[in-house]
Structure formats: structure tokens, C-alpha cells
Design a protein around this motif. Structure first.
Motif, mmCIF file in Angstrom:
data_model
loop_
_atom_site.group_PDB
_atom_site.id
_atom_site.type_symbol
_atom_site.label_atom_id
_atom_site.label_comp_id
_atom_site.label_asym_id
_atom_site.label_seq_id
_atom_site.Cartn_x
_atom_site.Cartn_y
_atom_site.Cartn_z
ATOM 1 N N THR A 166 0.815 -1.214 0.000
ATOM 2 C CA THR A 166 0.000 0.000 0.000
ATOM 3 C C THR A 166 0.851 1.267 0.000
ATOM 4 O O THR A 166 0.320 2.368 -0.110
ATOM 5 N N GLU A 168 2.948 2.091 2.535
ATOM 6 C CA GLU A 168 3.324 2.474 3.893
ATOM 7 C C GLU A 168 4.715 1.942 4.227
ATOM 8 O O GLU A 168 5.097 0.853 3.799
ATOM 9 N N ASN A 200 -2.675 0.867 7.661
ATOM 10 C CA ASN A 200 -3.926 1.536 7.277
ATOM 11 C C ASN A 200 -4.534 2.332 8.427
ATOM 12 O O ASN A 200 -5.750 2.315 8.647
ATOM 13 N N HIS A 207 3.885 7.481 4.282
ATOM 14 C CA HIS A 207 3.621 6.873 2.990
ATOM 15 C C HIS A 207 4.661 7.394 2.015
ATOM 16 O O HIS A 207 4.986 8.581 2.028
ATOM 17 N N HIS A 216 -8.325 9.450 8.871
ATOM 18 C CA HIS A 216 -8.359 8.148 8.212
ATOM 19 C C HIS A 216 -9.795 7.806 7.853
ATOM 20 O O HIS A 216 -10.695 7.948 8.659
ATOM 21 N N GLU A 218 -12.414 4.817 6.144
ATOM 22 C CA GLU A 218 -12.470 3.381 5.901
ATOM 23 C C GLU A 218 -12.343 3.040 4.430
ATOM 24 O O GLU A 218 -11.751 2.040 4.055
ATOM 25 N N ASP A 220 -10.512 4.313 2.357
ATOM 26 C CA ASP A 220 -9.131 4.478 1.913
ATOM 27 C C ASP A 220 -8.290 3.247 2.233
ATOM 28 O O ASP A 220 -7.150 3.135 1.811
ATOM 29 N N GLU A 221 -8.847 2.321 3.010
ATOM 30 C CA GLU A 221 -8.083 1.138 3.393
ATOM 31 C C GLU A 221 -7.786 0.273 2.175
ATOM 32 O O GLU A 221 -8.587 0.155 1.258
ATOM 33 N N LYS A 222 -6.612 -0.335 2.200
ATOM 34 C CA LYS A 222 -6.199 -1.215 1.121
ATOM 35 C C LYS A 222 -5.809 -2.564 1.704
ATOM 36 O O LYS A 222 -5.284 -2.653 2.802
#
Length: 252
Positions: A166, A168, A200, A207, A216, A218, A220-222
Motif C-alpha cells: 500500500t 506504507e 492503514n 507513505h 483516516h 475506511e 481508503d483502506e487497502k
């Protein structure tokens, strides 16, 4: 006649001595057997102590409860949950790795990789707020074993840097388990434990090519499909580098 009585008395005397000597011999034999058994027990105890982890006093594979993170040993299938006084954990992904990687005298075995959703108990929320603003979050967990095959003390960190698909990235300071796996490792010593990194989540890590988002969402979570860890270099007791770092990529 007198001579006959003397001979009979002598025979009775010898018989009595023999009868007395037999129990004494048996007693001595028993004492010798007990001493041998005690010696064997001491030897077995010493062998067990030698096989124990010098740092913790426990064998490397023995589970040690973590003071911060919920015990996830029972989570072996995706969707399973476990709850204890530290929170509730749900397994999102798992990979049995069981691969050994070498860096100089160090043998690093990655046993298992998990992605876990954690809802910490109320008493643990403050601990995790340093790393994330969320009250529940996902993290990736590595179960590892580190062995120093040399007879000399060295310094090593199994995860100096961790990256995910992702984008990160995390350094060793973001580890949530804090099980003292980094740093000095004595000659022939073996350490075992866990490392975990929150993914996440809002705040606390960066990043690549982007500014950290404070808020944050939800959506956008990968999904975590793979991680790549970079170990530290290996240094001897004089802080001289003796082996280069290793990059290890593991896919779920």
C-alpha cells in the motif's frame, strides 16, 4: 574334643560375620545407586538449563504473554476471533512462512505472517494512541527466531524497515510488541518472539511520496498483499559491520 569345639566356634563366628556383612554390602550398594540416580538427575537438569533461552530463561519456542497485545495463538483461520483482557483480535490473513534467511553469522527464521484486526481494551487504548488515532485497527505480525551461529557477540535487528504494497513504510521504532529482539545477541544464543506494525491507520507512520493523512477513512483502506522487510546490518562487539542487511519479501 576340645579341638572340635574350637573349630565349631570358629565356623559359627565366620557364619555370623558373613550374615552381618551381607546387609552392609546391600546397604552400600543401595547408597551407590541413589548417588548415581541423583547425579543423572542433576545432569538432566543442567542439560535443560543449557537448552533454555539465556535472555528469558525459557525455551525459544515457548509462548510468552505480551503485556500490550491480545494473544492470537488460537487464530489459525481467517475470520476467527479471540478476546482477552487486552482486547479483541480477528484474523484477516495468515501465511505459514517457515523460511530461514542468512546475514553473516545470523540465521533469521520467519515462522509466520498474520494480518489481524485489533480492538484494544479500554485500558490499552492510550498505549496505541502514540501510533494511531483509531480505537481499532489492523496490524501485520511476524513470528520470528534469530540465531547467532558464531561464538562471538553480535548486534542485529530483524526488522530495521518494513514496507507494504500500500506504500506504507515503518521503522523498527513502530513495533508494537517490544519483545527485545533488537540489539545484542550472545554467541550461540537464540531469541524468539513477535514483531507487529499497525497498517492503514491515521498518523504515526509515513507513505512513500505522500504526506501523512491525519484523518483516516475506511474507504481508503487497502488490502495488504505483501510486505518487504529490510534487516539491519550485522555488527561485531566492536561495532564493526561484518555482514550486509537483507531484504525479504513475503506475500500473503
Amino acid at each position: 574334643m576340645k579341638q572340635l569345639l574350637s573349630m565349631l566356634s570358629l565356623m559359627l563366628f565366620l557364619t555370623g560375620c558373613s550374615a552381618t556383612a551381607a546387609p552392609a554390602a546391600d546397604e552400600k550398594k543401595a547408597e551407590t545407586g541413589n548417588e548415581a540416580k541423583a547425579a543423572d538427575n542433576q545432569k538432566e537438569t543442567a542439560q535443560k538449563e543449557q537448552n533454555q533461552d539465556p535472555q528469558s530463561g525459557n525455551t525459544p519456542g515457548e509462548y510468552q504473554p505480551n503485556p500490550q497485545v491480545t494473544d492470537d495463538r488460537s487464530l489459525i483461520k481467517v475470520g476467527q476471533t479471540h478476546e482477552d483482557d487486552k482486547g479483541k483480535a480477528t484474523l484477516k490473513a495468515i501465511k505459514d512462512v517457515n523460511q530461514t534467511y542468512k546475514a553473516g553469522p545470523i540465521e533469521l527464521t520467519v515462522k509466520e505472517l498474520k494480518e489481524i484486526h485489533l480492538r484494544p481494551s479500554y485500558g490499552m487504548i492510550d498505549y496505541f494512541h502514540v501510533l494511531t488515532h483509531e480505537e481499532e485497527f489492523d496490524f501485520v505480525k511476524l513470528a520470528v527466531e534469530i540465531k547467532n551461529t558464531s561464538s562471538e557477540q553480535v548486534s542485529f535487528a530483524p526488522v530495521a524497515l518494513l514496507k507494504t504494497n500500500t506504500g506504507e513504510t515503518f521503522d523498527w521504532e513502530k513495533d508494537i510488541y517490544l519483545e527485545d529482539l533488537n540489539g545484542q545477541i550472545a554467541g550461540k544464543e537464540t531469541k524468539a518472539g513477535n514483531l507487529g506494525f499497525i497498517v492503514n491507520a491515521a498518523g504515526g507512520h509515513g507513505h512513500e511520496g505522500a504526506v501523512v493523512q491525519e484523518k483516516h477513512h475506511e474507504n481508503d483502506e487497502k488490502d495488504i498483499k505483501w510486505i518487504e522487510i529490510t534487516t539491519s546490518d550485522v555488527f561485531d562487539k566492536n561495532e564493526k559491520k561484518i555482514a550486509e542487511s537483507q531484504k525479504i519479501k513475503i506475500e500473503f
